[in-house]
Design a protein around this motif. Structure first.
Motif, PDB file in Angstrom:
ATOM      1  N   VAL A  97       0.858  -2.094  -3.858  1.00 37.32           N
ATOM      2  CA  VAL A  97       0.727  -2.107  -2.282  1.00 37.32           C
ATOM      3  C   VAL A  97       1.534  -0.942  -1.951  1.00 37.32           C
ATOM      4  CG1 VAL A  97       1.349  -3.338  -0.224  1.00 37.32           C
ATOM      5  CG2 VAL A  97       0.868  -4.549  -2.006  1.00 37.32           C
ATOM      6  N   VAL A  98       0.919  -0.183  -1.044  1.00 34.87           N
ATOM      7  CA  VAL A  98       1.795   1.016  -0.668  1.00 34.87           C
ATOM      8  C   VAL A  98       2.251   1.130   0.848  1.00 34.87           C
ATOM      9  CG1 VAL A  98       0.650   2.716  -2.574  1.00 34.87           C
ATOM     10  CG2 VAL A  98      -0.380   2.469  -0.077  1.00 34.87           C
ATOM     11  N   ALA A  99       1.649   0.234   1.656  1.00 37.50           N
ATOM     12  CA  ALA A  99       2.093  -0.122   2.917  1.00 37.50           C
ATOM     13  C   ALA A  99       1.564  -1.368   3.466  1.00 37.50           C
ATOM     14  CB  ALA A  99       1.668   1.297   3.964  1.00 37.50           C
ATOM     15  N   ASN A 100       2.469  -2.022   4.404  1.00 36.24           N
ATOM     16  CA  ASN A 100       2.186  -3.092   5.064  1.00 36.24           C
ATOM     17  C   ASN A 100       2.649  -2.857   6.602  1.00 36.24           C
ATOM     18  OD1 ASN A 100       5.130  -3.382   4.375  1.00 36.24           O
ATOM     19  ND2 ASN A 100       4.751  -5.675   4.724  1.00 36.24           N
ATOM     20  N   VAL A 114      -0.651  -6.198  -6.932  1.00 39.27           N
ATOM     21  CA  VAL A 114      -1.872  -7.134  -6.741  1.00 39.27           C
ATOM     22  C   VAL A 114      -3.063  -6.972  -7.362  1.00 39.27           C
ATOM     23  CG1 VAL A 114      -1.018  -7.687  -4.223  1.00 39.27           C
ATOM     24  CG2 VAL A 114      -2.715  -5.943  -4.863  1.00 39.27           C
ATOM     25  N   ALA A 115      -2.751  -6.224  -8.643  1.00 36.86           N
ATOM     26  CA  ALA A 115      -4.063  -5.771  -9.510  1.00 36.86           C
ATOM     27  C   ALA A 115      -4.900  -7.158  -9.952  1.00 36.86           C
ATOM     28  CB  ALA A 115      -3.407  -4.939 -10.798  1.00 36.86           C
ATOM     29  N   TRP A 119      -8.993 -10.929  -4.600  1.00 37.83           N
ATOM     30  CA  TRP A 119      -9.586 -10.325  -3.568  1.00 37.83           C
ATOM     31  C   TRP A 119      -9.295  -8.836  -3.795  1.00 37.83           C
ATOM     32  CZ3 TRP A 119      -5.747  -6.831  -1.155  1.00 37.83           C
ATOM     33  CH2 TRP A 119      -4.521  -7.209  -1.602  1.00 37.83           C
ATOM     34  N   PHE A 120      -8.321  -8.178  -4.435  1.00 35.73           N
ATOM     35  CA  PHE A 120      -8.013  -7.129  -4.948  1.00 35.73           C
ATOM     36  C   PHE A 120      -9.184  -6.263  -5.883  1.00 35.73           C
ATOM     37  CE2 PHE A 120      -6.851  -3.596  -7.618  1.00 35.73           C
ATOM     38  CZ  PHE A 120      -6.515  -2.471  -6.658  1.00 35.73           C
ATOM     39  N   ARG A 121      -9.687  -7.111  -6.876  1.00 31.31           N
ATOM     40  CA  ARG A 121     -10.433  -7.009  -7.935  1.00 31.31           C
ATOM     41  C   ARG A 121     -11.900  -6.738  -7.228  1.00 31.31           C
ATOM     42  NH1 ARG A 121      -8.065 -10.874 -10.965  1.00 31.31           N
ATOM     43  NH2 ARG A 121     -10.028 -12.131 -10.879  1.00 31.31           N
ATOM     44  N   ASP A 122     -12.082  -7.742  -6.409  1.00 31.35           N
ATOM     45  CA  ASP A 122     -13.597  -7.794  -6.001  1.00 31.35           C
ATOM     46  C   ASP A 122     -13.616  -6.712  -4.807  1.00 31.35           C
ATOM     47  OD1 ASP A 122     -14.093 -10.039  -7.456  1.00 31.35           O
ATOM     48  OD2 ASP A 122     -13.964 -11.274  -5.818  1.00 31.35           O
ATOM     49  N   GLY A 123     -12.612  -6.442  -4.112  1.00 30.07           N
ATOM     50  CA  GLY A 123     -12.649  -5.195  -3.050  1.00 30.07           C
ATOM     51  C   GLY A 123     -12.877  -3.927  -3.862  1.00 30.07           C
TER      52      GLY A 123
END
Length: 274
Positions: A97-100, A114-115, A119-123
């Protein structure tokens, strides 16, 4: 003979009333899940739109920390306008995560990985910018263990639908207050509400929301769906009406159900968790 005829008419009348009661509960269940579908469809539009924002794309395209700060500010502006979200995360291609959008409220988000998140993998596997990922409700530790519905899509070079994937945008929908508003908003009379339980269930029967606030994300309700996508049935002194998510536009739904459990007018009997 008259007594026998009256008994038969009474039984027929009771069966008709029971059918009408069950049909009404099923209709109310359908209405509830349709409201959820339309709400969540809008979330799929949000994530696909925001992933093309120039500040979001530049955050991953440029190595300049200033780009990340500006992207965070931009996400904060979005969150101020869209209060149904807890936070928005920009993740690089490695899952960092580089920004929120709310670094002040959730200071530990940036830098975490969040690797392994679905949701990240599917994204990262979405084929084009028109595709999105919708996940079941789960508690997010980094967001104070709040239950969230996370939606994601790839952030692409130049914000183009078929551009090179740079990372993923994940948006975390604040599930609890939105879902509670749906189950509390079902149109029941005050008398009916006293003897009814309104629920949203996932595809496995897990309670996602309940009008009595009981069993949320812990209870599995044994819903009998043998009547098909929509129906009702009697179980002892209670009537259950349910409806499967029909989806809305490009959001097909996740197999969730709207469900109402209503006991007969018999003081002293409560609608207990099955």
């Amino acid at each position: 003979q008259v007594r026998a005829d009256l008994d038969e008419l009474s039984a027929i009348g009771g069966a008709i009333l029971g059918h009408l009661r069950g049909q009404r509960l099923a209709d109310l269940a359908l209405n509830a899940i349709e409201i959820v579908d339309r709400n969540l469809y809008e979330r799929t539009c949000d994530v696909r739109w925001w992933a093309t924002d120039s500040a979001v794309v530049a955050c991953l395209a440029d190595a300049d920390p200033a780009a990340s700060r500006y992207a965070s500010e931009r996400l904060g502006v979005i969150l101020d306008a869209y209060t149904v979200y807890l936070d928005l995360w920009i993740c690089d291609a490695k899952g960092r995560v580089v920004a929120n959008g709310r670094p002040g409220k959730y200071p530990g988000v940036v830098g975490q990985s969040v690797a392994d998140a679905k949701w990240f993998r599917d994204g990262m596997r979405t084929a084009t910018g028109d595709d999105f990922v919708a996940c079941d409700i789960e508690k997010a530790r980094a967001l104070g263990d709040a239950p969230v519905a996370t939606y994601a899509t790839a952030i692409r070079e130049g914000g183009q639908a078929k551009g090179k994937i740079l990372g993923v945008l994940g948006v975390h929908f604040d599930w609890r207050p939105q879902a509670q508003a749906v189950v509390d908003g079902v149109r029941l009379t005050p008398e009916e509400r006293e003897r009814s339980r309104v629920m949203l269930l996932d595809q496995k029967g897990r309670v996602l929301a309940s009008s009595d606030n009981q069993g949320v994300l812990t209870e599995v309700f044994p819903l009998d769906v043998s009547s098909g996508a929509m129906g009702s049935y009697a179980d002892g002194d209670i009537t259950v009406g349910y409806a499967l998510t029909p989806g809305y536009e490009t959001y097909a739904g996740l197999g969730w159900y709207g469900c109402l459990v209503q006991r007969r007018q018999n003081p002293g009997v409560t609608v207990a968790a099955a």
